[in-house]
Write a protein that holds these residues in place. Structure first.
Motif, short mmCIF file in Angstrom:
data_model
loop_
_atom_site.label_atom_id
_atom_site.label_comp_id
_atom_site.label_asym_id
_atom_site.label_seq_id
_atom_site.Cartn_x
_atom_site.Cartn_y
_atom_site.Cartn_z
N ASP A 82 0.79 -1.22 0.13
CA ASP A 82 -0.04 -0.10 -0.03
C ASP A 82 0.79 1.16 0.09
OD1 ASP A 82 -2.02 -1.69 0.03
OD2 ASP A 82 -2.74 -1.34 2.10
N LEU A 83 1.87 1.32 0.67
CA LEU A 83 2.67 2.57 0.88
C LEU A 83 3.45 2.54 -0.71
CD1 LEU A 83 4.52 1.96 4.24
CD2 LEU A 83 3.02 3.87 3.74
N ARG A 84 3.88 1.55 -1.02
CA ARG A 84 4.54 1.57 -2.27
C ARG A 84 3.69 2.23 -3.52
NH1 ARG A 84 8.74 -1.05 -2.85
NH2 ARG A 84 8.26 -2.66 -1.00
N ALA A 85 2.32 1.74 -3.57
CA ALA A 85 1.39 2.35 -4.42
C ALA A 85 1.12 3.62 -4.17
CB ALA A 85 0.17 1.22 -4.31
N PRO A 161 13.38 11.32 2.28
CA PRO A 161 14.27 11.10 1.18
C PRO A 161 13.63 11.77 -0.10
CG PRO A 161 13.90 9.29 2.68
CD PRO A 161 13.15 10.24 3.33
N LEU A 162 12.32 11.67 -0.13
CA LEU A 162 11.68 12.02 -1.49
C LEU A 162 11.90 13.54 -1.52
CD1 LEU A 162 8.12 10.42 -0.93
CD2 LEU A 162 9.91 9.67 -2.16
N ASP A 179 11.62 1.92 -3.66
CA ASP A 179 11.70 0.53 -3.40
C ASP A 179 12.88 0.37 -2.15
OD1 ASP A 179 9.69 -0.31 -4.76
OD2 ASP A 179 11.08 -1.03 -6.45
N ARG A 180 13.93 1.06 -2.51
CA ARG A 180 15.12 1.08 -1.48
C ARG A 180 14.87 1.73 -0.15
NH1 ARG A 180 19.30 3.99 -4.77
NH2 ARG A 180 20.35 4.13 -2.90
N LEU A 185 13.31 1.02 5.60
CA LEU A 185 12.18 1.51 6.50
C LEU A 185 11.68 0.43 7.20
CD1 LEU A 185 10.96 3.90 8.01
CD2 LEU A 185 9.28 3.82 6.40
N PHE A 186 11.35 -0.78 6.48
CA PHE A 186 10.65 -1.80 6.89
C PHE A 186 11.40 -2.88 7.75
CE2 PHE A 186 7.07 -0.74 4.51
CZ PHE A 186 5.73 -0.94 5.38
#
Length: 193
Positions: A82-85, A161-162, A179-180, A185-186
């Protein structure tokens, strides 16, 4: 049937904002001026200044008028997915065509114009941060995150980071980079056995 004065005003506002985006894409934010927008939109400078205090305020309203879909979080039960999307969608909006350069200029303008900074935070950044924290909270409540993990700090770690790449290094803001960031983070926020 004639349109009401309110509708005509709304149509003019939409035309001005559309013109701002078109002209901003053509000549860049640095070369954008209220005078150029007024001339192309067939409006007076006074009309623009009655509605917007600066070109930064005009650009903010113009970009937010796009009502870009996809910045709401899915809740598939898989927090990482969900975070990735959602972050992919944000990256595509903030760094990609057609409006990435204008979003970058807007964030830069917010560093110099306090009114633009406040409005950007209230109308875009804070609502997105609230959505992120709400999604993280739901995941924590479901046991997907460590129960003592600081959700506000996680939000800062996700967004930092963004904005660092977007504004400081100006390196490409890519899905691979996201992704990195998420992998690192995870590694720190998942529950420990």
């Amino acid at each position: 049937m004639t349109r009401t004065p309110h509708r005509r005003g709304a149509d003019r506002t939409e035309a001005i904002m559309r013109t701002t985006l078109e002209l901003g894409q053509e000549i860049g934010y640095a070369n954008l001026s209220m005078e150029a927008v007024a001339a192309r939109a067939g409006a007076s400078k006074q009309t623009l200044y009655r509605r917007w205090s600066s070109k930064g305020a005009l650009l903010l309203d113009s970009l937010l008028s796009l009502n870009e879909p996809g910045l709401d979080y899915p809740d598939t039960g898989d927090l990482a997915a969900d975070l990735r999307a959602q972050i992919y969608a944000a990256v595509d909006l903030l760094a990609g065509p057609p409006y990435g350069a204008l979003f970058q200029a807007l964030v830069g303008e917010a560093q110099h114009d306090r009114r633009v900074a406040v409005a950007l935070n209230e109308r875009f950044i804070a609502p997105q941060a609230d959505k992120t924290v709400a999604r993280l909270r739901a995941a924590r409540d479901q046991g997907q995150l460590s129960p003592d993990f600081d959700l506000d700090l996680a939000m800062a770690i996700l967004s930092g980071p963004l904005y660092f790449r977007l504004l400081i290094t100006q390196e490409p803001l890519t899905h691979a980079y996201i992704d990195r960031v998420l992998d690192v983070l995870f590694a720190g926020m998942t529950p420990r056995p």
